[in-house]
Design a protein around this motif. Structure first.
Motif, mmCIF file in Angstrom:
data_model
loop_
_atom_site.group_PDB
_atom_site.id
_atom_site.type_symbol
_atom_site.label_atom_id
_atom_site.label_comp_id
_atom_site.label_asym_id
_atom_site.label_seq_id
_atom_site.Cartn_x
_atom_site.Cartn_y
_atom_site.Cartn_z
ATOM 1 N N ARG A 180 62.358 22.004 1.666
ATOM 2 C CA ARG A 180 61.742 22.980 0.759
ATOM 3 C C ARG A 180 60.234 22.789 0.619
ATOM 4 O O ARG A 180 59.556 23.621 0.031
ATOM 5 C CB ARG A 180 62.432 22.945 -0.608
ATOM 6 C CG ARG A 180 63.854 23.481 -0.536
ATOM 7 C CD ARG A 180 64.501 23.713 -1.878
ATOM 8 N NE ARG A 180 65.854 24.255 -1.700
ATOM 9 C CZ ARG A 180 66.147 25.542 -1.578
ATOM 10 N NH1 ARG A 180 65.172 26.441 -1.630
ATOM 11 N NH2 ARG A 180 67.392 25.948 -1.402
ATOM 12 N N ARG A 183 71.524 27.517 3.141
ATOM 13 C CA ARG A 183 72.288 26.585 2.314
ATOM 14 C C ARG A 183 73.688 27.131 2.027
ATOM 15 O O ARG A 183 74.657 26.377 2.024
ATOM 16 C CB ARG A 183 71.548 26.328 0.994
ATOM 17 C CG ARG A 183 72.270 25.311 0.122
ATOM 18 C CD ARG A 183 71.431 24.880 -1.067
ATOM 19 N NE ARG A 183 72.155 23.912 -1.877
ATOM 20 C CZ ARG A 183 71.644 23.300 -2.940
ATOM 21 N NH1 ARG A 183 70.402 23.569 -3.305
ATOM 22 N NH2 ARG A 183 72.356 22.440 -3.626
ATOM 23 N N ASP A 207 68.248 18.020 -1.434
ATOM 24 C CA ASP A 207 68.839 19.298 -1.059
ATOM 25 C C ASP A 207 69.840 19.019 0.066
ATOM 26 O O ASP A 207 69.550 18.212 0.963
ATOM 27 C CB ASP A 207 67.748 20.262 -0.572
ATOM 28 C CG ASP A 207 68.259 21.668 -0.352
ATOM 29 O OD1 ASP A 207 69.086 21.863 0.563
ATOM 30 O OD2 ASP A 207 67.842 22.585 -1.087
#
Length: 460
Positions: free
Chosen positions: A148, A165, A178
């Motif tokens: 990110r 995702r 993440d």
């Protein structure tokens, strides 16, 4: 017309011009050497072998790098299962890879780096990413990339991070910020290998898969590549992550052109071990000769899905036989003739190859040229046929040897052709039905039709 290549990154055809005039730097993701190479590997190896051959035929010098992944979880598991060292397993599989590639007429790359020889370069890149705030150390001891924090992550696959995702299949690791964050350095568990020469500020462990290619490509070809290639299945997450790592570390465009070859299907289903339709190159070589397999791959466009079946391989063998029959009738001479690209067939061949390596159309030119050779018995045209075939890695064998080797069809192969002929007759494609009959007759097989069906016998 200049060469145009379909760029996966931009999703369009683009005129190709290397960074350094006259010199192409190309990196293609190679094999993870825990098992024998399969048909998917064959397709990728042959597809990019044709690419580098055509680049050279077009006057470029080419530095071609195809890596070997010789450390990862699958390799470790297989070595443990076999009761052998990792190096013993990978050395054996690399040797088998070379045997298979050589059989298929795949020329050796300029460099074939093994991941384990470039760990210092990987560690250096990981350190740079950490210093730039793009990598972080997890409680597990792993070092992860923070996707990110890289604004363009997802550009190659054309999806946002949230879309990626939602479709990701990796189990959530509590140590990751993440779930998409790839591992750059994997901390060694007590039962796993951790080479002492890899000791670093990150502790004992081994590199993640994605960082391997980033480091090897940059080390051998520089910070920006002209072409980066691989199978379509590598587009995400492997190639997507390579871009993020490499550009995050260097601040430069990683690759100007991205190329991806299509999947292999088996009888219209995706090749998969779970479906039981998974074939190694060696298994197929027990039934069909290597040049037939190569021809089967080449006559489909590299980006298109390729459907494998015994019937399609048999058809490829028969088609290749027709080309060799033309060469056998008119000896083209020793060596390769220089190609005059202004002649009609050569000009057509060049035009289609310059349009994103259009091998199906290029093969059609070979058949048109073979027809002319059969009509004219021209030694000059036969030499051109052989020389153009060389651009695709074809027609370099002895014609008589190929025709004699291919003349002894087994029962299964004959029945495949009989079935194809029956389908052609059912579809009222009598020209194709007659072609198959003549093809079999040329190989000493006589067909006999009756109300009960079609039988065959050897010609007297």
């Amino acid at each position: 017309m200049s060469l145009r290549i379909y760029n996966t990154l931009t999703r369009d055809l683009q005129a190709f011009s290397p960074i350094e005039p006259g010199h192409v730097r190309m990196y293609v993701c190679g094999m993870t050497v825990y098992d024998l190479c399969h048909l998917g590997h064959a397709r990728s190896m042959v597809a990019f072998d044709v690419v580098q051959r055509w680049l050279r035929a077009s006057g470029f010098s080419v530095t071609y790098v195809r890596n070997i992944t010789d450390i990862d979880d699958k390799i470790i598991r297989r070595a443990v299962e076999n009761g052998e060292s990792i190096r013993s397993l990978t050395d054996r599989m690399v040797d088998a890879l070379h045997q298979d590639a050589d059989a298929l007429g795949v020329q050796r790359p300029t460099h074939e780096p093994r991941a384990t020889d470039y760990v210092p370069q990987m560690l250096s890149m990981i350190s740079t990413l950490e210093q730039k705030g793009l990598a972080y150390r997890a409680a597990s001891g792993d070092v992860n990339y923070a996707v990110r924090k890289f604004p363009n992550y997802g550009q190659l696959s054309g999806k946002s991070l949230d879309e990626l995702r939602s479709g990701e299949r990796v189990a959530v690791n509590d140590g990751k910020d993440d779930p998409l964050d790839p591992v750059l350095w994997k901390s060694a568990k007590p039962t796993e290998p951790a080479d002492a020469k890899w000791d670093s500020e990150f502790g004992p462990g081994r590199p993640g898969w994605h960082i391997e290619c980033s480091a090897m490509a940059c080390s051998l070809l520089g910070e920006t590549l002209d072409i980066h290639g691989g199978g379509a299945d590598l587009q995400f997450p492997h190639h997507e992550t390579e871009i993020a790592q490499s550009e995050g570390a260097t601040g430069q465009t990683f690759a100007r052109t991205w190329m991806h070859n299509g999947f292999i299907n088996v009888d219209n289903e995706k090749m998969s071990k779970s479906l039981g339709n998974f074939f190694t190159i060696r298994e197929v070589l027990k039934v069909f000769d290597a040049e037939t397999i190569r021809f089967f791959v080449v006559r489909a466009h590299y980006r298109s899905p390729l459907n494998y079946s015994d019937a399609h391989l048999q058809d490829a063998r028969n088609a290749l036989r027709r080309l060799y029959t033309a060469l056998d009738a008119v000896a083209p001479g020793e060596g390769l003739a220089d190609i005059d690209w202004s002649t009609p067939h050569a000009a057509r061949f060049k035009a289609v190859m310059d349009e994103d390596f259009g091998t199906p159309e290029a093969v059609a030119v070979l058949f048109d040229l073979a027809t002319e050779v059969n009509k004219t018995r021209s030694t000059e045209l036969a030499a051109q046929l052989k020389a153009l075939g060389a651009c695709l890695g074809l027609l370099q064998g002895d014609p008589k040897a190929f025709l004699q080797a291919g003349s002894s069809l087994d029962e299964a192969a004959i029945q495949v052709l009989i079935a194809q002929r029956a389908e052609a007759k059912k579809a009222k494609n009598f020209a194709e039905a007659d072609r198959i009959r003549q093809e079999l007759l040329a190989q000493g097989i006589v067909l006999k039709d009756s109300a009960a069906g079609t039988t065959w016998e050897a010609a007297q």
